[in-house]
Design an enzyme around this catalytic site. Structure first.
Site, mmCIF file in Angstrom:
data_model
loop_
_atom_site.group_PDB
_atom_site.id
_atom_site.type_symbol
_atom_site.label_atom_id
_atom_site.label_comp_id
_atom_site.label_asym_id
_atom_site.label_seq_id
_atom_site.Cartn_x
_atom_site.Cartn_y
_atom_site.Cartn_z
ATOM 1 N N LEU A 1 22.334 18.404 1.359
ATOM 2 C CA LEU A 1 22.315 18.166 0.051
ATOM 3 C C LEU A 1 22.408 18.959 -1.088
ATOM 4 O O LEU A 1 21.075 19.538 -1.319
ATOM 5 C CB LEU A 1 21.883 16.810 -0.345
ATOM 6 C CG LEU A 1 22.112 15.893 -1.449
ATOM 7 C CD1 LEU A 1 23.523 15.167 -1.293
ATOM 8 C CD2 LEU A 1 21.112 14.938 -2.034
ATOM 9 N N HIS B 1 9.197 18.735 -3.297
ATOM 10 C CA HIS B 1 9.276 19.807 -4.383
ATOM 11 C C HIS B 1 9.832 18.860 -5.676
ATOM 12 O O HIS B 1 10.431 17.728 -5.580
ATOM 13 C CB HIS B 1 10.543 20.380 -4.119
ATOM 14 C CG HIS B 1 10.687 21.708 -5.000
ATOM 15 N ND1 HIS B 1 11.524 21.632 -6.272
ATOM 16 C CD2 HIS B 1 10.666 23.254 -4.880
ATOM 17 C CE1 HIS B 1 11.637 22.821 -6.723
ATOM 18 N NE2 HIS B 1 10.991 23.920 -6.151
#
Lengths: 337, 272
Positions: free
Chosen positions: B124, B228
């Site tokens: 993605l 993240h």
């Protein structure tokens, strides 16, 4: 005169005094009265050859000044490391992490928990008064055991080990323990070591993590401590290396100290030992030798000046011979100092 | 905006996207050659010229006005069938000794191949300029509709590996405390090699025995199962869809694996 002999129940206060003055605490000789008493009793029964000690004999010797009856040192032999229970070490091994496709080959040191040294003859419990550390009586104390093993070889296995206490930092803690064992116990080295002495080392060892330990994941200080002897144990380490013992790949699971290995028959003291027949002399002349009686329960060893007579005859000063309970005609072992 | 299968003529736009993606989006490597191969693979997958278990469905988000590709997403029909798929399972080791007052829990990482043969949502990426509005949702959720339409092509368990924590300069504390000790590569390089399809090779150099977490740095320990900073929205979206952390993490950056059991009609045949 100074001799090495089997410990006796009356030695307890003398041994306690010695331990309390000792620089490097020894886990096999705890500063705990009950455990010490137990150890002396186990030794007494082992020397007496009591049947239920078979397979887990533990011999404790003391070095005594026969004039003032002061205990100057101790040394021991466990006939079977672990005394019937598993005897744990880490085996320092290597893995190769390798990828043909990427052309990479890395050697990774790794520690495996093992009890493959269980049942070897184990030298232990060495402790000596500071005043005698740097004299030939250190040799007497440590090597007397080896002559005992030589005199009674049929009772012991062929292979021998000794665990040397591992390196500590300036604060008295063990970097190896701090990086490894501490994570699983949440206590400092000395506390764990105390439990180990009181509970049995096997018991504590079985709480250590079961999976192998990748050395690169330990702290730098811990990696450096692997197989490094404690400063106070350095002399013993050097001494045993000179005897013919060697570091192979086993270390202590708590402090990373080296385990030395060897074959009893290959040790210098044993190889050079000769048998002689005692004859008394009134003079203490000749070369100084390490001398041991071939008795079991009434074993004794000392340093004395010998002259070799005709045949197997060895002349020993009457005073020393009587201190060691030797009679004329007895066989003795002697080995160069 | 529309979603459509990505095709070979999208190569320039996809290479451009990959260049701006940066480190950590492992499945979108900055390599023209690899991306061209992905597009060819996607074409053969959508036209059913590949066995279903080898298929890789690559979608493009296209601006109808300009015709440019603003984002991509993909479904890997099955993982770990050609090579070996690795994750760490975050397990627990307890040692207890009442008399000494000890009861310790030690998180322990076990190397597993548990995701083998499962369907992965991956790759993605959305151009930063197009991140406002529903574009991200569209890119991610179009895959769920595709799964719903053709459950026969996929496994019942669907998962996604979320990008793990790394700092602004691309350093992963987890990699530095673990992988790097066994493999003298920094994280960006290892991540790049992984994206090129070398993940299995790299995994061969990693430790096979369990890792007790306290051996890693505190920073590294904190990274386990942390995403993240930029991955927060993607994680939130998938969680709303019903995905949950399954106790597995990436072996390089310790990013979490989230999974869901996909069964639009539990009575329908062909779900396996």
């Amino acid at each position: 005169m100074i001799i090495v002999r089997p410990s006796a129940p009356g030695d307890l206060p003398g041994i306690e005094k010695l331990i309390n003055e000792s620089a490097a605490p020894l886990s096999t000789l705890p500063a705990n009265r009950d455990k010490l008493e137990e150890k002396i009793e186990a030794s007494r029964r082992s020397f007496a050859g009591e049947a239920d000690m078979l397979g887990r004999e533990r011999f404790l010797f003391v070095m005594e000044d026969t004039v003032n009856r002061e205990i100057l040192g101790t040394s021991g032999i466990d006939a079977h490391a672990g005394n019937g229970a598993p005897f744990y070490n880490y085996r320092l091994d290597s893995l190769y992490h390798s990828s043909q496709q990427l052309g990479v080959h890395n050697e990774v040191p790794i520690l495996y928990l093992t009890h493959e040294l269980s049942g070897r003859v184990l030298l232990c419990s060495l402790s000596i008064s500071g005043r005698y550390r740097d004299t030939s009586y250190f040799d007497l104390l440590s090597r007397a055991r080896l002559l005992f093993l030589r005199a009674h070889a049929a009772r012991f296995g062929e292979r021998i080990i000794v665990e040397i206490q591992g390196a500590h930092d300036a604060h008295g803690s063990s970097p190896f323990w701090d990086s490894l064992g501490r994570h699983f116990f949440g206590m400092d080295f000395n506390t764990a070591d105390f439990y180990s002495a009181v509970k049995s080392k096997t018991f504590i060892a079985e709480m250590m993590p079961a999976h192998p330990i990748y050395v690169p994941l330990l702290t730098d200080a811990a990696q450096k401590a692997i197989a490094q002897p404690h400063a106070a144990a350095r002399k013993n380490f050097d001494f045993l290396e000179k005897e013919g013992m060697y570091f192979d790949q086993h270390i202590d699971i708590f402090d990373g100290g080296p385990t030395l290995e060897g074959r009893i028959a290959d040790l210098n003291t044993v190889r050079q030992a000769r048998v002689g027949q005692v004859k008394f002399t009134e003079h203490g002349q000749g070369q100084q030798k390490l001398v041991a009686s071939m008795q079991f329960e009434h074993f004794a060893a000392g340093l004395c000046n010998l002259t070799e007579g005709i045949g197997d005859v060895i002349r020993v000063s009457r005073a020393m011979a009587e201190t060691m309970a030797l009679r004329e005609g007895d066989n003795i072992l002697f080995s160069p100092v | 905006m529309i979603i459509r299968p990505a095709v070979s003529t999208d190569l320039d736009s996809v290479v451009e996207l990959a260049r701006s993606a940066g480190i950590g989006v492992t499945t979108l490597p900055d390599s023209r050659e690899i991306l061209a191969e992905r597009l060819r693979l996607a074409e053969r997958s959508f036209s059913a010229r590949l066995p279903p278990e080898k298929a890789y469905y690559f979608f493009a988000l296209e601006s109808v006005e300009t015709g440019s590709v603003l984002g991509v997403s993909a479904i890997q029909a099955r993982v770990g069938l050609d090579d070996v798929w690795y994750n760490y399972r975050v397990a627990n080791t307890v040692n207890a000794f009442k008399e000494m007052g000890i009861h310790r829990q030690t998180p322990t990482l076990y190397l597993t191949n548990d995701m083998t043969n499962c369907t992965e949502l991956c790759t993605l990426f959305l151009n930063p300029k197009a991140r406002s509005g529903p574009n991200g949702h569209l890119l991610s959720k179009c895959r769920m509709l595709f799964l719903a339409e053709r459950p026969d092509l996929f496994s019942e368990k669907v998962f996604a590996e979320m990008r793990g924590y790394s700092d602004a300069s691309g350093h992963s504390p987890f990699w530095e405390s673990l992988g790097q000790k066994f493999f003298k590569l920094d994280f960006p390089k290892a991540d790049y090699l992984t994206g090129l399809g070398n993940k299995g090779f790299i995994a061969e150099l990693m430790p096979k025995n369990p890792i007790y977490l306290p051996f890693l740095s505190e920073d590294a320990q904190r990274c386990v199962a942390q995403v993240h900073d930029q991955t927060g929205p993607a994680l939130a979206l998938l969680k709303r869809e019903g995905f949950n952390y399954n106790g597995l993490v990436d072996i390089f950056d310790a990013g979490p694996v989230i999974e869901a059991f996909f069964a639009p009609d539990s009575n329908s045949a062909g779900i396996g």
